[in-house]
Enzyme design. Structure first.
Site, PDB file in Angstrom:
ATOM      1  N   ARG A  22      -6.977  -2.853   2.662  1.00 52.51           N
ATOM      2  CA  ARG A  22      -5.806  -3.596   3.133  1.00 52.51           C
ATOM      3  C   ARG A  22      -4.875  -2.710   3.965  1.00 52.51           C
ATOM      4  O   ARG A  22      -3.943  -3.210   4.588  1.00 52.51           O
ATOM      5  CB  ARG A  22      -5.045  -4.158   1.921  1.00 52.51           C
ATOM      6  CG  ARG A  22      -5.817  -5.244   1.188  1.00 52.51           C
ATOM      7  CD  ARG A  22      -5.304  -5.483  -0.224  1.00 52.51           C
ATOM      8  NE  ARG A  22      -3.992  -6.035  -0.287  1.00 52.51           N
ATOM      9  CZ  ARG A  22      -3.700  -7.333  -0.332  1.00 52.51           C
ATOM     10  NH1 ARG A  22      -4.668  -8.221  -0.271  1.00 52.51           N
ATOM     11  NH2 ARG A  22      -2.464  -7.746  -0.422  1.00 52.51           N
ATOM     12  N   GLU A  82       0.236  -2.103  -0.050  1.00 53.16           N
ATOM     13  CA  GLU A  82      -0.658  -1.006   0.316  1.00 53.16           C
ATOM     14  C   GLU A  82      -0.352  -0.421   1.686  1.00 53.16           C
ATOM     15  O   GLU A  82      -0.479   0.782   1.898  1.00 53.16           O
ATOM     16  CB  GLU A  82      -2.113  -1.492   0.279  1.00 53.16           C
ATOM     17  CG  GLU A  82      -2.637  -1.825  -1.105  1.00 53.16           C
ATOM     18  CD  GLU A  82      -2.321  -3.249  -1.542  1.00 53.16           C
ATOM     19  OE1 GLU A  82      -2.674  -3.620  -2.675  1.00 53.16           O
ATOM     20  OE2 GLU A  82      -1.718  -3.998  -0.731  1.00 53.16           O
ATOM     21  N   LYS A 112       4.051 -14.382 -19.351  1.00 53.10           N
ATOM     22  CA  LYS A 112       2.677 -13.916 -19.313  1.00 53.10           C
ATOM     23  C   LYS A 112       2.168 -13.721 -20.744  1.00 53.10           C
ATOM     24  O   LYS A 112       2.839 -13.118 -21.568  1.00 53.10           O
ATOM     25  CB  LYS A 112       2.607 -12.595 -18.534  1.00 53.10           C
ATOM     26  CG  LYS A 112       1.233 -12.206 -18.054  1.00 53.10           C
ATOM     27  CD  LYS A 112       1.322 -11.033 -17.083  1.00 53.10           C
ATOM     28  CE  LYS A 112      -0.038 -10.680 -16.520  1.00 53.10           C
ATOM     29  NZ  LYS A 112       0.048  -9.577 -15.530  1.00 53.10           N
TER      30      LYS A 112
END
Length: 616
Positions: free
Chosen positions: A377, A349, A262
């Site tokens: 969610r 979640e 990244k």
């Protein structure tokens, strides 16, 4: 004729001429590597002005080039999980010339957008959805007897989401042709956690891969029904292309484990271990320092996190839970101070919410820190596991309201509407730091069910905190300006707009009241009765959806109590998905502004005077 894009001092001028990715198939490996270098330079330069998800995109440059080299978009379908890493894909599909409008109102979206390009075949913004979408596409392809490849690209962080694991289970069982790219960069927004992260870590750090860069034993995925290829160096474009070509010849589902870095190619982003460079505002390319306006006060996330720490110091029942957002929700200090009471469960979640319910069932006091856009969610878990059992879960709804540049998929405008319909739920929103402290104290003292505290993105007003606090009785509003001619009912950041509007009317000799409706649910029925008996115009203002929102609740109260001849209007957001752009610009466009409030109140006062004249 071979197209050369990287020669010359102004590389980006050539990138701006790209119309579609077909040119890429004419390039050799060295030219592809040079193209990758130019795209990185373009990304670093352009996002330094606009901000954006620079870290994820720098990590997938070679991977995206290899995908477009090997496959034929849009016939072959690329599905970018989360979608924040699709900038390179946008450049290669002819949108580099729009990057000066990235994430601006009316400009280039920061996520895949079907109306933007035929190469964006599925829109994403939340994680862990790509595999399920891909499963649907391959089923449709085979039923229709069509011939194309479906390639979802999912990160190791998104793979921890329950939906992704459900899809892996189904795809492996179906045995249909699909090429899954696992982009493993050892990061989500923050560093990854969990058992799956550990499994990938073992594959990534195996002696076989480290010494020979050849395939290792991918038993975990093979037992799920996938042919496993990898780990593969995601920055070796030739190796990625070779393995993609191999994957094309495989019958049934195949998973390519691609290892990337990244922030690759930009040292500040490469060295980032906290997720700071996941998504940024503008920055100085030479130093990596961020260009930010002078801060007036702490962020709302910091305010709530600090109050949580204050309470946790004297109450060992308090625990904090976050689904992969310890940095965004400013819980890093809490994690350091109370490591045994802090839980980052990854992008999960649903699990986070029911885990909080389990804790509450045993007398603990869980604080679930979750962005508004991600709370949706976990709707079933809120209904079935938390509210139905009246469990004392405190929900910190971060980024409540408009968030701006991230746009449709991230605007926190639905939570009031979907929480309003759930029995036993208390919903609140503070106007400043003092009220935030009072509501946090009230929430943790409350024993009758879940208690949600909404707070917006950005800085708090900067109110001076006091040592002692008082609890705010459930459902009790605050009258800031006594109403006489009309009244504005609002909460949170829009209180400031209402107060400015009231000041303008004061100059004209009209007295417009302002009520801080800090409890969105339940309503302050006593105060509402008092206001309605005055027979003055009522205006509700909310930075959320009008459908099912605060104003709708007031209307329901009026109807249920048989009040007639009431002049009431609502200002808020319409029944549509709100696009990206600056928050102030979006608010202004929907009349959620001092000007909008003043105009609406004047209309209502004129209407009121006409009715009064008719009665006379």
């Amino acid at each position: 004729m071979r197209v050369t894009l990287w020669k010359g001092s102004c590389f980006y001028l050539d990138l701006l001429k790209i119309k579609d990715p077909s040119f890429i198939k004419q390039l050799d490996i060295q030219e592809l590597e040079a193209l990758a270098a130019d795209i990185r330079a373009f990304l670093i330069t352009s996002t330094s002005k606009s901000g954006g998800h620079i870290g994820p995109n720098l990590g997938v440059v070679e991977l995206t080039i290899a995908l477009h080299y090997t496959f034929n978009s849009p016939k072959d379908k690329f599905i970018w999980d989360v979608g924040h890493q699709s900038y390179v894909h946008k450049i290669l599909t002819g949108r580099a010339n729009q990057f000066d409008t990235l994430r601006e109102h009316g400009g280039l979206d920061g996520f895949p957008k079907r109306k933007e390009s035929i190469h964006d075949v599925f829109e994403t913004g939340h994680s862990s959805t790509s595999l399920s979408a891909a499963a649907g596409m391959v089923i449709a392809r085979d039923i229709k007897k069509e011939d194309f490849y479906v390639i979802p690209i999912i990160g190791d962080g998104a793979l921890t989401g329950g939906m992704a694991l459900e899809a892996l289970n189904h795809i492996g069982d179906m045995r249909k042709d699909m090429i899954v790219i696992l982009n493993d960069n050892d990061m989500s927004i923050a560093p990854n956690v969990g058992a799956i992260h550990n499994i990938l870590g073992k594959l990534r750090t195996s002696d076989t891969f480290q010494e020979t860069k050849t395939n290792v034993d991918g038993t975990f995925f093979e037992e799920l029904g996938f042919m496993y290829l990898g780990p593969i160096d995601g920055h070796d474009v030739e190796a990625v292309i070779t393995n993609l070509e191999l994957a094309k010849r495989v019958k049934g589902p195949v998973l390519l484990h691609i290892v990337t870095k990244k922030g690759k190619g930009y040292q500040p982003a490469e060295l980032d271990s906290r997720g700071t460079w996941h998504g940024t505002g503008p920055y100085k390319v030479e130093t990596g320092s961020f260009i930010k306006p002078a801060k007036r006060a702490a962020s709302w996330s910091s305010v709530i996190s600090n109050e949580l720490m204050r309470l946790a110091e004297t109450d060992e029942r308090i625990v904090a839970i976050t689904p992969a957002m310890p940095v965004g929700s400013k819980l890093e200090k809490f994690a350091k101070a109370f490591p045994e009471r802090f839980f980052d469960v990854g992008i999960a979640e649903q699990h986070a919410t029911t885990m909080a319910a389990g804790l509450a069932s045993q007398g603990m006091k869980p604080f679930l820190a979750i962005y508004s856009t991600f709370l949706q969610r976990a709707y079933d878990q809120l209904v079935h596991d938390v509210c139905r059992q009246k469990l004392n879960v405190v929900i910190g709804i971060d980024r409540a309201g408009l968030v701006g540049a991230d746009g449709e998929t991230h605007q926190g405008i639905f939570d009031i509407s979907f929480l309003n319909s759930i029995p036993n739920m208390t919903i609140s929103m503070p106007k400043d730091e003092v009220e935030a402290r009072q509501l946090m104290d009230t929430a943790f003292a409350y024993n009758e069910g879940p208690f949600a505290i909404r707070y917006p993105r950005g800085e708090a007003p900067g109110a001076q905190l006091v040592e002692s606090t008082t609890l705010i009785p459930i459902g009790q509003w605050e009258t800031i300006i006594q109403p006489l001619d009309a009244v504005i009912l609002t909460f949170g950041p829009t209180i400031e707009l209402a107060l400015k509007a009231a000041e303008q009317f004061e100059l004209e000799g009209r007295h417009v009241g302002v009520v801080n409706a800090r409890y969105i649910k339940p309503l302050d029925e006593t105060l509402l009765h008092q206001i309605l008996k005055q027979k003055i115009p009522i205006l509700t203002v909310e930075e959320s959806l009008l459908k099912g929102g605060f104003g709708a609740s007031v209307l329901e109260f009026i109807e249920a109590n048989n009040y007639t001849d009431v002049i009431m209007h609502r200002i808020g957001l319409p029944d549509e998905f709100i696009s990206h752009g600056s928050v102030s610009l979006i608010l202004e466009s929907f009349g959620i502004s001092t000007t909008g409030i003043v105009l609406k109140i004047k209309e209502m006062l004129a209407q009121s005077e006409k009715l009064r004249a008719k009665r006379l």
